[in-house]
Each structure stands twice: as structure tokens, then as C-alpha cells.
Scaffold this motif. Sequence first.
Motif, PDB file in Angstrom:
ATOM      1  N   PHE A  92      58.509  54.293  11.241  1.00 32.32           N
ATOM      2  CA  PHE A  92      59.279  53.186  12.526  1.00 32.32           C
ATOM      3  C   PHE A  92      59.800  51.496  12.437  1.00 32.32           C
ATOM      4  O   PHE A  92      59.419  50.895  11.303  1.00 32.32           O
ATOM      5  N   GLN A  93      60.683  51.668  13.402  1.00 27.48           N
ATOM      6  CA  GLN A  93      60.779  50.125  13.905  1.00 27.48           C
ATOM      7  C   GLN A  93      60.375  48.797  14.016  1.00 27.48           C
ATOM      8  O   GLN A  93      59.938  48.010  13.021  1.00 27.48           O
ATOM      9  N   ASN A  94      58.746  49.265  15.122  1.00 34.25           N
ATOM     10  CA  ASN A  94      58.156  48.703  15.193  1.00 34.25           C
ATOM     11  C   ASN A  94      56.709  49.301  14.108  1.00 34.25           C
ATOM     12  O   ASN A  94      56.531  50.588  13.947  1.00 34.25           O
ATOM     13  N   ILE A  95      56.322  48.561  12.968  1.00 33.21           N
ATOM     14  CA  ILE A  95      55.759  49.158  11.911  1.00 33.21           C
ATOM     15  C   ILE A  95      54.523  49.764  12.732  1.00 33.21           C
ATOM     16  O   ILE A  95      53.626  49.492  13.483  1.00 33.21           O
ATOM     17  N   ARG A  96      53.632  50.651  12.280  1.00 37.41           N
ATOM     18  CA  ARG A  96      52.728  51.643  12.474  1.00 37.41           C
ATOM     19  C   ARG A  96      51.615  51.966  11.872  1.00 37.41           C
ATOM     20  O   ARG A  96      51.541  53.182  11.488  1.00 37.41           O
ATOM     21  N   LEU A  97      50.626  51.055  11.195  1.00 36.44           N
ATOM     22  CA  LEU A  97      49.789  51.183  11.074  1.00 36.44           C
ATOM     23  C   LEU A  97      48.346  51.258  11.067  1.00 36.44           C
ATOM     24  O   LEU A  97      48.118  50.589  12.293  1.00 36.44           O
ATOM     25  N   PHE A  98      47.213  51.731  10.480  1.00 38.70           N
ATOM     26  CA  PHE A  98      46.410  51.147  10.768  1.00 38.70           C
ATOM     27  C   PHE A  98      45.522  50.498  10.413  1.00 38.70           C
ATOM     28  O   PHE A  98      45.061  49.932   9.477  1.00 38.70           O
ATOM     29  N   ASN A  99      45.831  49.036  10.785  1.00 36.76           N
ATOM     30  CA  ASN A  99      45.655  47.213  10.791  1.00 36.76           C
ATOM     31  C   ASN A  99      44.243  47.467  10.217  1.00 36.76           C
ATOM     32  O   ASN A  99      44.094  46.310   9.416  1.00 36.76           O
ATOM     33  N   GLU A 103      42.842  53.030   2.591  1.00 33.91           N
ATOM     34  CA  GLU A 103      42.843  54.546   3.567  1.00 33.91           C
ATOM     35  C   GLU A 103      44.306  55.065   4.309  1.00 33.91           C
ATOM     36  O   GLU A 103      43.874  55.773   4.910  1.00 33.91           O
ATOM     37  N   ASN A 104      45.473  53.868   4.264  1.00 27.82           N
ATOM     38  CA  ASN A 104      45.835  53.983   4.854  1.00 27.82           C
ATOM     39  C   ASN A 104      46.642  55.428   4.769  1.00 27.82           C
ATOM     40  O   ASN A 104      47.367  56.433   5.468  1.00 27.82           O
ATOM     41  N   ILE A 105      46.949  55.048   3.077  1.00 28.84           N
ATOM     42  CA  ILE A 105      47.383  56.573   2.677  1.00 28.84           C
ATOM     43  C   ILE A 105      46.595  58.241   3.132  1.00 28.84           C
ATOM     44  O   ILE A 105      46.748  59.306   3.098  1.00 28.84           O
ATOM     45  N   ARG A 106      45.068  57.278   2.655  1.00 30.34           N
ATOM     46  CA  ARG A 106      44.033  59.128   2.957  1.00 30.34           C
ATOM     47  C   ARG A 106      43.946  59.668   4.048  1.00 30.34           C
ATOM     48  O   ARG A 106      43.782  60.701   4.245  1.00 30.34           O
ATOM     49  N   TYR A 116      46.130  45.593  -4.002  1.00 30.32           N
ATOM     50  CA  TYR A 116      46.042  45.545  -2.358  1.00 30.32           C
ATOM     51  C   TYR A 116      45.116  46.962  -1.861  1.00 30.32           C
ATOM     52  O   TYR A 116      45.299  46.749  -0.875  1.00 30.32           O
ATOM     53  N   ALA A 117      45.446  47.611  -2.620  1.00 30.27           N
ATOM     54  CA  ALA A 117      44.283  49.319  -2.375  1.00 30.27           C
ATOM     55  C   ALA A 117      43.069  48.477  -1.074  1.00 30.27           C
ATOM     56  O   ALA A 117      43.266  49.300  -0.528  1.00 30.27           O
ATOM     57  N   LYS A 118      42.354  47.647  -1.963  1.00 24.95           N
ATOM     58  CA  LYS A 118      41.126  47.213  -0.809  1.00 24.95           C
ATOM     59  C   LYS A 118      41.493  45.799   0.329  1.00 24.95           C
ATOM     60  O   LYS A 118      39.823  46.620   1.230  1.00 24.95           O
ATOM     61  N   ASN A 119      42.184  45.452   0.055  1.00 27.34           N
ATOM     62  CA  ASN A 119      42.784  45.036   1.434  1.00 27.34           C
ATOM     63  C   ASN A 119      42.806  45.605   2.697  1.00 27.34           C
ATOM     64  O   ASN A 119      43.744  46.954   2.531  1.00 27.34           O
ATOM     65  N   ARG A 120      42.918  44.637   3.965  1.00 34.41           N
ATOM     66  CA  ARG A 120      42.709  45.474   4.718  1.00 34.41           C
ATOM     67  C   ARG A 120      44.573  45.563   5.003  1.00 34.41           C
ATOM     68  O   ARG A 120      45.201  44.381   5.097  1.00 34.41           O
ATOM     69  N   ALA A 121      44.992  46.589   6.266  1.00 33.72           N
ATOM     70  CA  ALA A 121      46.746  46.523   6.552  1.00 33.72           C
ATOM     71  C   ALA A 121      47.274  45.666   6.914  1.00 33.72           C
ATOM     72  O   ALA A 121      48.389  44.873   6.544  1.00 33.72           O
ATOM     73  N   ASP A 122      46.660  44.612   7.688  1.00 34.03           N
ATOM     74  CA  ASP A 122      47.395  43.873   9.122  1.00 34.03           C
ATOM     75  C   ASP A 122      46.809  42.652   7.900  1.00 34.03           C
ATOM     76  O   ASP A 122      47.632  41.324   8.217  1.00 34.03           O
ATOM     77  N   SER A 123      46.023  42.350   6.807  1.00 34.05           N
ATOM     78  CA  SER A 123      46.716  41.368   6.185  1.00 34.05           C
ATOM     79  C   SER A 123      47.578  40.985   5.223  1.00 34.05           C
ATOM     80  O   SER A 123      48.015  40.218   4.305  1.00 34.05           O
TER      81      SER A 123
END
Length: 257
Positions: free
Chosen positions: A84-91, A97-100, A144-151
Amino acid sequence: MPILQLDKVTKRFGGIVAVKDISFALEKDEIVGLIGPNGAGKTTIFNLITGVYNVTEGNILFNNESITNLNPVLIVQKGIARTFQNIRLFNKLSVMENIRTVLFREADYNLGQVLIRTPKVAKVEKQLNERAMDFLKVVGLTEYAKNRADSLPYGFQRKLEIARALALEPKLLLLDEPAAGMNPEESLELVDLIRKIKDMYDLTIILIEHHMDVVMELCPRIVVINFGEMLMDGSKEEVQNDPRVLKAYLGEDYAYA
């Protein structure tokens, strides 16, 4: 036979015509740039292909089957994924977990098995984690697998969104401004990444991008739209030298001498 075909696709929002009579086709394994000024209708076209918006007129075919106004979930299941143009992650979730969240569709256990933590659940969970790490490895985010997505830095969030799209196992990947917010060095790395995933996963790709160096480096063919209508469909050399495109969008800096 084209993998994707748009046939005179039109989208109206009330009295406003967002795109009008858009027609183009993609052959398997192509990577095509979709460019035009802000507000030209590029993301609207992506939303029509992926079922976010309903088509007002016209038809969209994927692998010679109409997907016009199909439910977005069914379109994904047929093999189309997007960013998406505006990133849509589970922050608030971790990078892994975003991949899972995508891979859980493969988990063949039930709630009862989860509650008592059967060996099957443990085995499937291990497999899902390994698969998630495989996708993170492709985009260079394993550490970065264990980092929060918004970090994550902005450019890494873009890569995570691409990894999550890849986990859907698409045949057609739609990238909406993947280089947005990236510096020149990050943009070059992105070009290499897109080339790698295209070959690794045998993808056909449509790319919306305002970084014209990225488009010209990646896309032998470019579709140009302006005010919701087709302006031209041609090679990058033809696009660079077309006076209509230069006037509407590119400017003289991208014209060949």
C-alpha cells in the motif's frame, strides 16, 4: 495469454470519473511501471484489480478468468497480492508476527488442540516460525524478527510489507510506491530486492512509483495515465521521449539527448 487484462475499465464515484476506459494487459513474468501525476488514478486501478473498489464499467481478467468485483479475499486466494501507498502493518505486533498473521491460514489445528498444546500444535508453530524467518531473510530483516513493527526505520517497514505480501504466495504482485520515503541508497537496495524476489518467486509485477530512477531501472515497459485516462503504453525509451508524457509528468530531465 496475458496473466492480467484490463478491458475498458471505468470507475465513477457519484459524478466523478476516477478512471475511464483503462485497457492494458500484462504477460507472465513482466514487470511494468504504472506512472502519472498525483491524482491520476494509479492507486484506484490497484484498488479495482484487488477488489477494494467495484468496477463501474469494463472487465478485469486474471489468468483468463474474470475477477471483476470479486471479493478481495477471493482475489488474494487466486494469486494477487499488494502493498500500500500508506504502510499498513500491525504496528504493535513483532516483525515476525506480522508475517505469521498471513501464514496462520496454513495452520491445520483447532482451538482444543491449542488449549492442551498438543505435539501437533508445537510442530506446526515451529514450521510457521521457520517459514516466517525465511521470508524475513529474503528482505534482510531476520535480526529484527522480535522487534515491534513500528520500531523499524521507514525503509525497513516497506520491506516488511513486501515480505508479508510474499507470504501470500502471489503470482501477481502490485507494489504501490515501495520507494516512498527512501533515500537514494535505500532506493537502489530496493531495486535489487525487487529483482531478486521477481526471479525467486517467479512473479509478475506492477509498480506504481514516483522515484523515476527506480521505474527506469526496473521497468522495460511503462503505462502512463493522466486525469484517469490512458496517455500511453510503451517501452521506457518511448515514454522518456514522448512529448505528452514530458509535458504531463516527467519533465526534460528524463528525456534522452
